[in-house]
Design an enzyme around this catalytic site. Sequence first.
Site, PDB file in Angstrom:
ATOM      1  N   ALA A  85     -33.957  98.335  48.631  1.00  0.00           N
ATOM      2  CA  ALA A  85     -35.126  99.075  49.105  1.00  0.00           C
ATOM      3  C   ALA A  85     -35.134 100.526  48.641  1.00  0.00           C
ATOM      4  CB  ALA A  85     -35.187  99.027  50.635  1.00  0.00           C
ATOM      5  N   LYS A 131     -48.428  99.228  43.430  1.00  0.00           N
ATOM      6  CA  LYS A 131     -48.603 100.237  42.378  1.00  0.00           C
ATOM      7  C   LYS A 131     -47.939  99.836  41.069  1.00  0.00           C
ATOM      8  CE  LYS A 131     -49.031 103.861  45.851  1.00  0.00           C
ATOM      9  NZ  LYS A 131     -49.001 102.900  46.986  1.00  0.00           N
ATOM     10  N   GLY A 174     -48.202 102.282  59.453  1.00  0.00           N
ATOM     11  CA  GLY A 174     -47.385 103.091  60.336  1.00  0.00           C
ATOM     12  C   GLY A 174     -46.124 103.647  59.730  1.00  0.00           C
TER      13      GLY A 174
END
Length: 330
Positions: A85, A131, A174
């Site tokens: 990540a 993206k 969020g």
Amino acid sequence: MLNDKVILITGGTGSFGKKCLQMIFDRYTPKKVIIYSRDEYKQSVMRTEFENKIDIKKVRFFIGDVRDKDRLYRAFDGVDYVIHAAAMKQVPTCEYNPFEAIKTNIHGAQNVIDAALDRGIKKVVALSTDKAVNPINLYGGTKLVSDKLFQSANAYRGSKHTCFSIVRYGNVAGSRGSVIPIWRNIIESGSITLGITDKRMTRFWITLEQGVELVFKALEESKGGETYISKIPSFYITDLAKAMLPDAEIKEIGIREGEKLHEVMITKDDSRMTYEYDKHYIIYPNFEWMNLKKNLLPGGKLVKEGFEYDSGSNKEWLSIEQLRVALKEI
């Protein structure tokens, strides 16, 4: 699947890493979870946040950067699964610091791949982004290269059988960098003016929990090279503003450099290798050296040629009231 296993999360102190850690302990009994990141303060804060929520004795906070291959080799020793990540994600930051973005997002990805292959990791799931699809900014360009690296890494696994796959989604509702916390701060300050770059803008709605669910699915069933995309609803940015503040004064401030009107997850060119499943799509790699029939997961149906999956032409949409309900969970 993750019971009695060692899992390492790069960039593990971010929004995704925190949710992933919680869900791992909610559903499984891991042998150990390693949070690999470079910020000691964030690791300290995270340790305090989780010490009464999970079995913190099974969590290791490992200081390191994905740019540092030697450190990754040390961290990957004895690890079963890696969730990658770590990335530079802020579009303006990447534009102003392009070499740094390349070092983290591309060179870092290559380091993760090399360490995973040489340490015999069972599976690696890398997080991607909308993206990376037809990129118009440097962040997207680096993530496109990263995706290609993780797909092609399956050609180098040989007898070690390390499996590399990808999970793709857009801005998470969020999370840091999404518009929701920004607008909440504006509303709490007493202002009723919310800035929107373009009133035509749409986005997909995905929660952190849904993102982690997709990663778990990839860890469980991937055979190598797949790109997983969730089936999720779209919403208009203007409707989100009204859901957060019914009497909001919407000010159009102009689209930013590198920003798109709609999030695109699957292009028409990808439709030739995209299969639809009950709750997600999978784009399979198109390589001569990969046997698609052998790797094709059951239950999927090839989408129609020319199919495109983007937030502007999606079939499922959230209304203002549905957004208002969804916001209560964020």
